[in-house]
Design a protein around this motif. Structure first.
Motif, PDB file in Angstrom:
ATOM      1  N   CYS A 114       9.554  58.493  58.951  1.00 29.90           N
ATOM      2  CA  CYS A 114       9.164  58.832  60.109  1.00 29.90           C
ATOM      3  C   CYS A 114       7.147  58.500  60.781  1.00 29.90           C
ATOM      4  CB  CYS A 114       9.319  60.257  60.064  1.00 29.90           C
ATOM      5  SG  CYS A 114      11.483  60.716  59.548  1.00 29.90           S
ATOM      6  N   CYS A 141      13.624  63.178  62.114  1.00 22.03           N
ATOM      7  CA  CYS A 141      12.050  63.033  62.252  1.00 22.03           C
ATOM      8  C   CYS A 141      11.768  63.590  63.236  1.00 22.03           C
ATOM      9  CB  CYS A 141      12.153  61.456  62.657  1.00 22.03           C
ATOM     10  SG  CYS A 141      12.290  60.262  61.549  1.00 22.03           S
ATOM     11  N   ASP A 143       9.607  66.092  64.263  1.00 20.13           N
ATOM     12  CA  ASP A 143       8.266  65.737  64.894  1.00 20.13           C
ATOM     13  C   ASP A 143       8.551  64.399  65.817  1.00 20.13           C
ATOM     14  OD1 ASP A 143       7.385  67.968  63.710  1.00 20.13           O
ATOM     15  OD2 ASP A 143       6.037  67.391  61.917  1.00 20.13           O
ATOM     16  N   TRP A 147       8.424  65.006  69.910  1.00 19.65           N
ATOM     17  CA  TRP A 147       6.788  63.979  70.834  1.00 19.65           C
ATOM     18  C   TRP A 147       7.022  62.801  71.833  1.00 19.65           C
ATOM     19  CZ3 TRP A 147       5.065  58.984  69.982  1.00 19.65           C
ATOM     20  CH2 TRP A 147       3.995  58.891  70.849  1.00 19.65           C
ATOM     21  N   TRP A 262       2.944  55.837  68.142  1.00 19.35           N
ATOM     22  CA  TRP A 262       3.171  57.381  67.340  1.00 19.35           C
ATOM     23  C   TRP A 262       2.467  56.690  65.934  1.00 19.35           C
ATOM     24  CZ3 TRP A 262       4.492  62.071  66.420  1.00 19.35           C
ATOM     25  CH2 TRP A 262       4.923  62.799  65.968  1.00 19.35           C
TER      26      TRP A 262
END
Length: 601
Positions: A114, A141, A143, A147, A262
């Motif tokens: 992640c 994952c 988060d 996002w 990311w």
């Protein structure tokens, strides 16, 4: 979330659920194999296969290594932050980092996968190409998905903000990325901006703030914010035009770039104004998904946003161009065309950076100086960046003048000498009778014209009859006013083609001149005229008064100089420049002239 992404997530969850039912974590055959033989490579890969994967250009780019090390013993990532690597030796060994990432995938390390979804996806695709079925998923994952789903990237664009006329840190222009979440959103209401910029220190003075980003003493920071907020900063607050270049990328490439953003969004790394900056970051992101491209390596040691826009266009990576006029441009349109002009019909200014000449410049010149009995001298000059008064103005903010380190070497009397070394020079004219006279969107306060110079050059000591030329360190600054003459191009917000200015200020010189120094004040008047798209001319009268305490020769004197210049462009890359000057030195007037051929690259 669009239908494509929704379907993808349902399939991912289904595969993960079936896999979890069939095989428990403790009964993972790959994990058991690793546990039995600690020296075995993940997924049964051979050492040769691991080496080939670690040498793949896309793997190296994901880790921010150069495409190929110049010295294998000194191979290292641009990043020193330990958080960017799983292996303790990852910053100097792509192979060790690859093994660490594969091992994390093999044991189902969700935290690692992640944290690095772009690496996980790339390795999964490569293993699949080798016929190795990899049961890894980013479904856990949360988060990352929150996002990336919120941004919902569908298309990416390079956004170029033109040069700031009154801010040293932004005088080279700026670039950031527009991330579109809808196909029919030209205004960018639902778009996101990715802005890689410098985290400056507000307590630093102007000199420190100018030098630190050049030598990497500030950290870079990646901002993720609504596009319209960022666009407002430039169009309204800074009053700088924007050019958008939609990139020709597939959906899969856009997705992979977002995964990599990311990975690096919170990364600690130094920001270098010249070669690791807002513009190089966008080129690097494209390189992460295009093995056949090498944009970053083509940019060189000094990279400007305009250079990246040009390169993307030349490489066929731009599928659409859009121009946005700033508030000052809109006001200038009214000045040029009258109050009844429809702002919806604004034509772009002549500042599209893809049309600009390259900022690097090399020259070969011949000159004569009456002070040296008209003896000829020959010169080689090199400028790193950016723009002077006679350079081709296409693709650059009009009348913008900014010079980074440049040098001029002369050959005369069988001797090679340093003729000039410009360290920094910037002139901001801010014509008072135009809409471009208001910095930072403050229409109640006009900016003065200004000039600052720091460098070494040869100058004439006129304190006695034995006038001679010496190399001196010169620092001076001036302020004053400028005005345009005429009217800008119809339908645009461009300024007129002629500008005249009056400046006054002071400075000092140190070197092998009488007493080793002189201080002075000066007044300067001049005009610049763009006679045609490929021809500029200018004239300038500078009247300095110099002083140094001297009992044997005169301590104070005026040393006026009249200079004329013209440049003709053959094309974007080649030009011919002629300059002539007359200077009053003690009891005589000395004349000089110089003819120079330029190659822009």
């Amino acid at each position: 979330m669009n239908a494509k992404r929704f379907t993808h997530h349902l399939l991912t969850i289904a595969v993960a659920t079936l896999g979890a039912t069939a095989v428990s974590a403790k009964a993972n055959p790959i994990a058991e194999t690793v546990g039995v033989n600690k020296n075995a490579l993940p997924y049964g890969l051979s050492d040769e296969q691991v080496s080939q994967l670690s040498e793949h250009v896309l793997w190296r780019r994901l880790l921010m290594f150069s495409d190929a090390p110049k010295n294998p013993k000194k191979d290292s990532s641009l990043i020193t932050d330990d958080e960017f690597f799983l292996s303790k030796s990852g910053k100097s060994s792509p192979k060790d980092e690859l093994v660490a990432m594969l091992s994390a995938m093999a044991r189902g390390d969700d935290e690692a996968m992640c944290r690095f979804p772009a690496r996980t996806r790339w390795l999964g695709d490569e293993l699949d190409a080798l016929g190795i079925n990899v049961s890894v998923s980013d479904v856990k994952c949360a988060d990352f998905h929150a996002w990336v789903d919120d941004i919902n990237a569908m298309a990416l664009s390079l956004v170029f903000a033109e040069e700031h006329g009154n801010n040293i840190g932004s005088a080279f222009a700026h670039a950031f990325m527009r991330i579109d979440g809808r196909a029919d959103d030209e205004a960018g209401v639902h778009a996101t901006a990715m802005n890689y910029t410098v985290a400056s220190d507000s307590s630093d003075g102007a000199l420190a703030a100018a030098i630190k980003p050049i030598i990497g003493k500030y950290q870079g920071v990646m901002e993720i914010l609504p596009y319209q907020v960022k666009a407002h900063d430039y169009l309204v607050k800074d009053e700088r035009d924007l050019w958008e270049y939609r990139l020709n990328l597939s959906d899969l490439e856009v997705d992979q770039i977002m995964r990599h953003i990311w990975e690096v969004r919170d990364l600690k790394r130094p920001y270098y104004l010249t070669h690791d900056n807002c513009a190089t970051e966008i080129a690097r992101l494209v390189d992460v998904v295009r093995a056949d491209e090498a944009l970053f390596s083509k940019l060189g040691m000094v990279t400007t946003p305009a250079k990246v826009a040009q390169l993307l266009s030349e490489e066929g990576l731009v599928e659409r161009v859009r121009y946005q006029a700033s508030n000052s441009t809109k006001r200038q349109v009214i000045i040029n065309n009258g109050d009844d002009f429809d702002l919806g019909n604004i034509q772009p200014n002549n500042n599209n950076p893809t049309k600009a000449s390259p900022s690097h410049r090399i020259g070969a010149a011949a000159s004569y100086d009456g002070l040296r009995d008209d003896e000829m001298a020959y010169h080689i000059s090199l400028r790193t960046a950016y723009q002077d008064a006679l350079d081709n103005p296409a693709g650059v903010r009009k009348f913008h003048q900014l010079t980074l380190p440049s040098t001029d070497i002369s050959y005369q009397d069988d001797k090679i000498k340093l003729h000039e070394l410009s360290i920094f020079e910037m002139t901001s004219l801010n014509p008072a009778n135009t809409a471009k006279a208001y910095p930072d969107g403050n229409t109640n306060k006009k900016a003065l014209a200004s000039q600052i110079y720091l460098g070494l050059h040869r100058t004439t000591d006129a304190s006695s009859a034995n006038s001679s030329a010496h190399l001196v360190l010169d620092a001076h600054t001036q302020k004053g006013k400028a005005w345009t003459i005429g009217r800008g191009t119809a339908g645009t917000g461009d300024m007129a083609d002629t500008v005249c200015y009056l400046l006054g200020g002071g400075g000092a010189q140190l070197g092998h001149i009488n007493q080793g120094y002189r201080v002075g004040v000066r007044a300067t008047a001049g005009c610049i005229h763009h006679a045609a798209y490929n021809l500029r001319v200018m004239g300038e009268l500078s009247v300095p008064y110099w002083y140094h305490k001297d009992s044997a020769a005169r301590s104070g004197y005026v040393q006026p100089e009249l200079s004329l210049g013209a440049q003709y462009d053959f094309d974007r890359h080649h030009a011919l420049r002629l300059k002539a000057a007359a200077q009053k030195n003690h009891s005589q007037t000395d004349h000089s002239a110089r003819l120079e051929f330029f190659r822009y690259f």
